[in-house]
Design an enzyme around this catalytic site. Structure first.
Site, PDB file in Angstrom:
ATOM      1  N   ASP A 121      14.216 -12.461   1.263  1.00 51.72           N
ATOM      2  CA  ASP A 121      13.197 -11.419   1.124  1.00 51.72           C
ATOM      3  C   ASP A 121      12.132 -11.857   0.125  1.00 51.72           C
ATOM      4  O   ASP A 121      11.709 -11.100  -0.744  1.00 51.72           O
ATOM      5  CB  ASP A 121      13.852 -10.106   0.685  1.00 51.72           C
ATOM      6  CG  ASP A 121      12.921  -8.898   0.839  1.00 51.72           C
ATOM      7  OD1 ASP A 121      12.036  -8.949   1.712  1.00 51.72           O
ATOM      8  OD2 ASP A 121      13.077  -7.918   0.081  1.00 51.72           O
ATOM      9  N   CYS A 201       1.153   0.789  13.186  1.00 50.74           N
ATOM     10  CA  CYS A 201       2.613   0.744  13.018  1.00 50.74           C
ATOM     11  C   CYS A 201       3.087   1.843  12.067  1.00 50.74           C
ATOM     12  O   CYS A 201       2.617   1.934  10.930  1.00 50.74           O
ATOM     13  CB  CYS A 201       3.019  -0.626  12.488  1.00 50.74           C
ATOM     14  SG  CYS A 201       4.780  -0.802  12.158  1.00 50.74           S
ATOM     15  N   CYS A 230      11.742   0.491  17.795  1.00 48.39           N
ATOM     16  CA  CYS A 230      11.769  -0.687  18.665  1.00 48.39           C
ATOM     17  C   CYS A 230      13.131  -1.370  18.648  1.00 48.39           C
ATOM     18  O   CYS A 230      13.485  -2.080  19.600  1.00 48.39           O
ATOM     19  CB  CYS A 230      10.658  -1.663  18.300  1.00 48.39           C
ATOM     20  SG  CYS A 230      10.784  -2.402  16.664  1.00 48.39           S
ATOM     21  N   CYS A 234      16.225  -1.672  22.053  1.00 48.91           N
ATOM     22  CA  CYS A 234      16.361  -3.074  22.463  1.00 48.91           C
ATOM     23  C   CYS A 234      17.726  -3.340  23.108  1.00 48.91           C
ATOM     24  O   CYS A 234      18.771  -3.075  22.499  1.00 48.91           O
ATOM     25  CB  CYS A 234      16.181  -3.990  21.255  1.00 48.91           C
ATOM     26  SG  CYS A 234      16.365  -5.757  21.654  1.00 48.91           S
TER      27      CYS A 234
END
Length: 335
Positions: A121, A201, A230, A234
């Site tokens: 990260d 977004c 999303c 999936c």
């Protein structure tokens, strides 16, 4: 060390997927970042996009770097659905899986017997590109890295080392004709497959320093940070819940939050509790902004007084979001 030996070692340490690639420039990724930044697709996000001359050059991250080791750790857990008056958190924030992966990669580096640097990260390295090059996963149409076994429910980390390790090939996989994530995105942020328009977004807007556009507030529903839409649709993410069934939620996991708590807690308390999240300038007012939107969408009638209080605030951003929440509460009551 062979790829198989590394895989066995990673398994001992509890790493869910691992792969290696030579420490070489990510030239295509660097070019894409520059092109998309010029198009304004990142809005004002920085992260790994801020300095692609660094984040796309793993060979510069450690003197004598020879190998990039990419690792994935599955963070999927099942949790409750938000009730009225509660806000939804994205799964990756329920607990600090990044910290867990960082520890595992540090332990792995110690076992390799060479110089190493762990990046998890971190803005200095594009972890998804290393993961795609090394076969840990492949890029989905939602731009997330998708692994074979755990889908995109993974955090990624990288270990750059001076050790020479056998490289692992990329996966010969893609999303094919599937466009479920594109069709499910309520704001059209994924209309160009493989590219996210941050300006549309929902996850971006919960982390932005700007007011959330009115057109997106109802679409946020009960979300107070991030967005998993999303990922939820999936196909590669199906089956993970069965493999993880019965696993208890990690200690201190937080799948849902109290909107009342977020709107009444002291600044210092919110800063301490959510230091694992990216919040602009670590300012709790942005969390309260998000909570006010969720209050309008999922709040209880008895919590209306909180929106009324913030509607009288001297903070213009919180004031306008509170006024919107009051209007939204009235619409829901009368529908």
């Amino acid at each position: 060390m062979t790829a198989r030996e590394l895989e066995l070692l990673a398994g001992e340490l509890g790493i869910d997927a691992i792969g290696t690639t030579p420490a070489e420039p990510y030239e295509n990724t660097e070019r894409q970042i520059l092109e998309r930044r010029a198009q304004g697709l990142f809005a004002d996000l920085r992260f790994t996009m801020a300095q692609p001359e660094v984040s796309c050059h793993p060979e510069t991250l450690l003197p004598g770097a020879r190998t990039v080791v990419s690792a994935a750790l599955c963070y999927y857990a099942d949790g409750p659905q938000p009730a009225p008056g509660e806000g939804r958190m994205p799964r990756y924030t329920w607990y600090d899986a990044y910290a867990e992966l960082r520890q595992k990669l540090d332990a792995l580096g110690g076992r390799l017997g060479a110089e190493y640097r762990v990046l998890v990260d971190a803005n200095q390295h594009v972890d998804r590109e290393a993961a795609a090059r090394s076969g840990v996963g492949f890029y989905g149409k939602n731009t997330l890295l998708i692994t074979r076994r755990h889908g995109s429910w993974v955090v990624l980390g990288t270990l750059v080392t001076t050790a020479e390790l056998e490289p692992t090939p990329p996966l010969d996989l893609d999303c094919g004709s599937c466009r479920l994530c594109i069709d499910a995105c309520p704001t059209g942020a994924l209309d160009e497959p493989g590219t996210v328009d941050a300006n549309r977004c929902l996850s971006y807007w919960t982390q932005s320093k700007h007011s959330i556009p009115e057109a997106y507030r109802a679409e946020l529903d009960d979300r107070v940070y991030g967005c998993d839409i999303c990922q939820d649709v999936c196909p590669w993410n199906r089956g993970v819940e069965k493999r993880r069934a019965g696993d208890p939620l990690p200690a201190h996991a937080e799948p849902i939050v109290s909107l009342v708590d977020w709107l009444e807690a002291e600044d210092a308390d919110l800063r301490l509790r959510y230091e694992r999240l990216f919040v602009p300038r670590n300012d709790p007012r942005y969390l309260r902004r998000n909570a006010l939107v969720a209050l309008g969408n999922n709040g209880r009638p008895e919590d209306r007084h909180l929106a009324e209080r913030y509607a009288e605030s001297d903070d213009s951003m919180l004031q306008q979001h509170a006024e919107w929440a009051l209007t939204r509460l009235d619409e829901r009551r009368n529908s």
